[in-house]
Design a protein around this motif. Structure first.
Motif, PDB file in Angstrom:
ATOM      1  N   GLY A  26      19.814  12.640 -10.728  1.00 53.94           N
ATOM      2  CA  GLY A  26      20.249  12.499 -12.115  1.00 53.94           C
ATOM      3  C   GLY A  26      20.508  11.052 -12.472  1.00 53.94           C
TER       4      GLY A  26
ATOM      5  N   THR B 133      23.180   9.781 -14.297  1.00 51.44           N
ATOM      6  CA  THR B 133      24.574   9.356 -14.221  1.00 51.44           C
ATOM      7  C   THR B 133      24.950   8.938 -12.800  1.00 51.44           C
ATOM      8  OG1 THR B 133      25.171  10.823 -16.047  1.00 51.44           O
ATOM      9  CG2 THR B 133      26.957  10.017 -14.651  1.00 51.44           C
TER      10      THR B 133
ATOM     11  N   GLN C  75      24.589   4.274 -17.589  1.00 55.95           N
ATOM     12  CA  GLN C  75      23.613   5.359 -17.652  1.00 55.95           C
ATOM     13  C   GLN C  75      22.500   5.074 -18.665  1.00 55.95           C
ATOM     14  OE1 GLN C  75      23.137   7.892 -20.180  1.00 55.95           O
ATOM     15  NE2 GLN C  75      21.560   8.916 -18.951  1.00 55.95           N
TER      16      GLN C  75
ATOM     17  N   ARG D  63      12.625  16.536 -17.511  1.00 55.55           N
ATOM     18  CA  ARG D  63      14.014  16.806 -17.830  1.00 55.55           C
ATOM     19  C   ARG D  63      14.162  18.278 -18.209  1.00 55.55           C
ATOM     20  NH1 ARG D  63      11.565  11.667 -18.200  1.00 55.55           N
ATOM     21  NH2 ARG D  63      13.153  10.030 -18.378  1.00 55.55           N
TER      22      ARG D  63
ATOM     23  N   GLY E  55      18.952  19.677 -14.824  1.00 56.89           N
ATOM     24  CA  GLY E  55      18.820  18.350 -14.241  1.00 56.89           C
ATOM     25  C   GLY E  55      17.429  17.797 -14.446  1.00 56.89           C
ATOM     26  N   ILE E  56      16.929  17.126 -13.420  1.00 55.39           N
ATOM     27  CA  ILE E  56      15.610  16.526 -13.495  1.00 55.39           C
ATOM     28  C   ILE E  56      14.813  16.869 -12.241  1.00 55.39           C
ATOM     29  CG2 ILE E  56      16.398  14.608 -14.947  1.00 55.39           C
ATOM     30  CD1 ILE E  56      16.311  12.890 -12.380  1.00 55.39           C
TER      31      ILE E  56
END
Length: 287
Positions: free
Chosen positions: A17, A19, A29, A50, A54-55
């Motif tokens: 992620g 962050t 971020q 995305r 999440g990713i």
């Protein structure tokens, strides 16, 4: 394309992620998001998908990530190799370890290594055997603790220790002094999914024993909890086992079973100076 962008790409992929990646690389971020977006525009392809949870890397992202790791590894080696040519070992050493080996084996080795090479910053992280091998092969770690045999890796022997049978306290076998593999026939068996699995299954095959695998678990802690709950029996390494396990009895195997661990690098010829120095330290070290 910049090295900073490549470091951000790796951080986002490893942390899962934006962050968490921002905290790791010391950026905001939004700055991390802009770096990834800029890299995607330059490469002409999306690197991440995305979604709500999440990713995830795209196929293009997976290929870019592999090259980014390789590029940064070689870049980081320039300073370390130049320093090594003048007799100085510097830089960062990323070391992966098995949980059972960290406190019992690796801590003492790192104490001696850090005393000898105070300019090397060591980043230690833990995982199961498959995790450690994957980190070594993809360049996320320069050195790691693995279970032998370890084909494709350069290894230096670290430790050989006993495997023991773990039983619920009320199991009839707990009254004996040792356990044979045939004794486990017909009992629910909790099989590890980690590096000891081939050793256990190979020993059972050689003894002509078919284990009744009722459960599988990755780590010793989960296995011990399941044994303590009376769900079955298992075989685990004696290394790192806590004393006084509630509801669990350990007994040696007869004939004895052992597991061997080694410190491994992907290649001796192409490893970082700090990783080579750690191997040399181990060769001269008495654990």
């Amino acid at each position: 394309m910049t090295l900073a962008q490549l470091r951000v790409l790796i951080a986002v992929a490893d942390q899962g992620g934006f962050t968490a990646a921002a905290e790791l690389v010391g950026m905001s971020q939004p700055a991390v998001s802009r770096a990834v977006a800029s890299l995607e525009r330059e490469l002409g392809a999306a690197l991440f998908v995305r979604h709500r949870d999440g990713i995830a890397l795209t196929e293009a992202g997976r290929r870019a990530l592999a090259r980014a790791r390789e590029t940064l590894r070689h870049f980081d080696l320039i300073r370390a190799d130049v320093a090594a040519a003048s007799g100085q070992i510097t830089g960062e050493l990323r070391l992966a370890s098995l949980p059972s080996a960290t406190g019992t084996l690796i801590a003492r080795l790192l104490r001696a290594f850090s005393d000898r090479y105070p300019q090397v910053k060591v980043r230690l992280f833990e995982g199961m055997d498959d995790d450690v091998r994957a980190w070594l092969l993809r360049g996320a770690a320069e050195a790691g603790v693995v279970t032998l045999p370890a084909p494709g890796l350069h290894t230096v022997h670290l430790s050989t220790h006993d495997m023991v049978c773990v039983l619920p306290a009320g199991d009839p076998l707990a009254a004996g002094t040792a356990v044979r593999l045939p004794d486990l026939t017909g009992r629910p068996f909790i099989l590890t999914t980690a590096g000891c699995r081939p050793l256990i299954m190979g020993a059972a095959l050689a003894a002509g024993v078919s284990l009744d695998v009722a459960f599988e678990a990755s780590g010793p802690a989960a296995i011990l909890e399941m044994v303590g709950a009376g769900l079955g029996v298992s075989i685990v390494p004696a290394l790192g086992l806590p004393a006084g396990l509630p509801g669990v009895v350990t007994r040696p195997m007869e004939p004895g079973m052992t597991r061997s661990l080694a410190l491994a690098v992907p290649s001796l010829e192409d490893c970082a100076p700090a990783a080579r120095a750690l191997l040399d330290e181990l060769s001269a070290f008495t654990l």
